[in-house]
Design a protein around this motif. Structure first.
Motif, PDB file in Angstrom:
ATOM      1  N   LEU A  15     -58.673 -34.945 -19.508  1.00  0.00           N
ATOM      2  CA  LEU A  15     -57.597 -35.907 -19.527  1.00  0.00           C
ATOM      3  C   LEU A  15     -57.769 -37.316 -19.298  1.00  0.00           C
ATOM      4  N   SER A  16     -58.527 -37.430 -18.306  1.00  0.00           N
ATOM      5  CA  SER A  16     -58.694 -38.884 -17.375  1.00  0.00           C
ATOM      6  C   SER A  16     -59.626 -39.573 -18.487  1.00  0.00           C
ATOM      7  N   VAL A  68     -56.952 -36.165  -6.782  1.00  0.00           N
ATOM      8  CA  VAL A  68     -55.300 -35.999  -6.577  1.00  0.00           C
ATOM      9  C   VAL A  68     -54.881 -37.338  -5.952  1.00  0.00           C
ATOM     10  N   ILE A  69     -55.634 -37.868  -4.949  1.00  0.00           N
ATOM     11  CA  ILE A  69     -55.312 -39.268  -4.275  1.00  0.00           C
ATOM     12  C   ILE A  69     -55.068 -40.286  -5.292  1.00  0.00           C
ATOM     13  N   LEU A  70     -56.298 -40.458  -6.205  1.00  0.00           N
ATOM     14  CA  LEU A  70     -56.047 -41.264  -7.198  1.00  0.00           C
ATOM     15  C   LEU A  70     -55.192 -41.221  -8.232  1.00  0.00           C
ATOM     16  N   ALA A  71     -54.754 -39.707  -8.620  1.00  0.00           N
ATOM     17  CA  ALA A  71     -54.027 -39.870  -9.659  1.00  0.00           C
ATOM     18  C   ALA A  71     -52.365 -39.875  -8.954  1.00  0.00           C
ATOM     19  N   ALA A  72     -52.294 -39.618  -7.779  1.00  0.00           N
ATOM     20  CA  ALA A  72     -51.019 -39.945  -7.205  1.00  0.00           C
ATOM     21  C   ALA A  72     -50.618 -41.549  -7.062  1.00  0.00           C
ATOM     22  N   ILE A 126     -52.646 -34.874 -14.595  1.00  0.00           N
ATOM     23  CA  ILE A 126     -54.038 -34.794 -13.880  1.00  0.00           C
ATOM     24  C   ILE A 126     -53.740 -34.429 -12.268  1.00  0.00           C
ATOM     25  N   ALA A 127     -52.695 -34.739 -11.633  1.00  0.00           N
ATOM     26  CA  ALA A 127     -52.573 -34.677 -10.337  1.00  0.00           C
ATOM     27  C   ALA A 127     -52.063 -32.781 -10.288  1.00  0.00           C
ATOM     28  N   THR A 128     -51.280 -32.424 -11.154  1.00  0.00           N
ATOM     29  CA  THR A 128     -50.936 -31.113 -11.159  1.00  0.00           C
ATOM     30  C   THR A 128     -52.046 -30.270 -11.516  1.00  0.00           C
ATOM     31  N   LEU A 129     -52.466 -30.767 -12.433  1.00  0.00           N
ATOM     32  CA  LEU A 129     -53.940 -29.709 -12.574  1.00  0.00           C
ATOM     33  C   LEU A 129     -54.859 -29.724 -11.261  1.00  0.00           C
TER      34      LEU A 129
END
Length: 140
Positions: A15-16, A68-72, A126-129
């Motif tokens: 996805l990213s 997850v930090i980058l996505a958030a 992405i964060a959820t995954l």
């Protein structure tokens, strides 16, 4: 159980990567110049594609924590951009100027959808995954 977690991170990486390639297509092929908020979102999406890709390649169970930090952070910027797009953000904190590309004009849409909304959905997914993959492996 670790195999399932790796598959979830693989989906987040795909996805990213797709999102990164899509914004490159919008900019380089369609010729749309990104606004300043778009650049900040790219600053978090492009590394996600690299970091998650390397994490999948090396089977690094810690990569989801970094991703997850980058996505958030990217999601927060996309949410801010969405507020600018819909005129909900006060003018005093709008980063786009008259000299650069508009953060809220009609050129900020693809197939009738606002680019900031697409960005927010991508970062959120992405964060959820990645959070889901961390829950699959609580010992990591």
């Amino acid at each position: 159980m670790a195999h399932r977690s790796e598959n979830i991170v693989l989906v987040a990486w795909m996805l990213s990567l797709t999102s990164s390639l899509a914004v490159l297509f919008i900019g380089e092929v369609l010729g749309q110049i990104p606004c300043s908020l778009c650049w900040f979102q790219r600053a978090f999406m492009f590394p996600l594609a690299i970091v998650l890709g390397l994490g999948v390649w090396w089977r690094d169970p810690m990569v989801a924590r970094y991703g997850v930090i980058l996505a958030a952070i990217g999601a927060v910027i996309a949410l801010w951009h969405l507020g600018v797009f819909y005129g909900l953000t006060p003018e005093s904190i709008r980063p786009c100027s008259a000299s650069g590309p508009s953060c809220s004009g009609s050129e900020m849409t693809v197939l009738g959808l606002p680019i900031p909304l697409l960005s927010l959905v991508a970062f959120g997914a992405i964060a959820t995954l990645l959070i889901t993959s961390l829950r699959k492996n609580p010992n990591e």
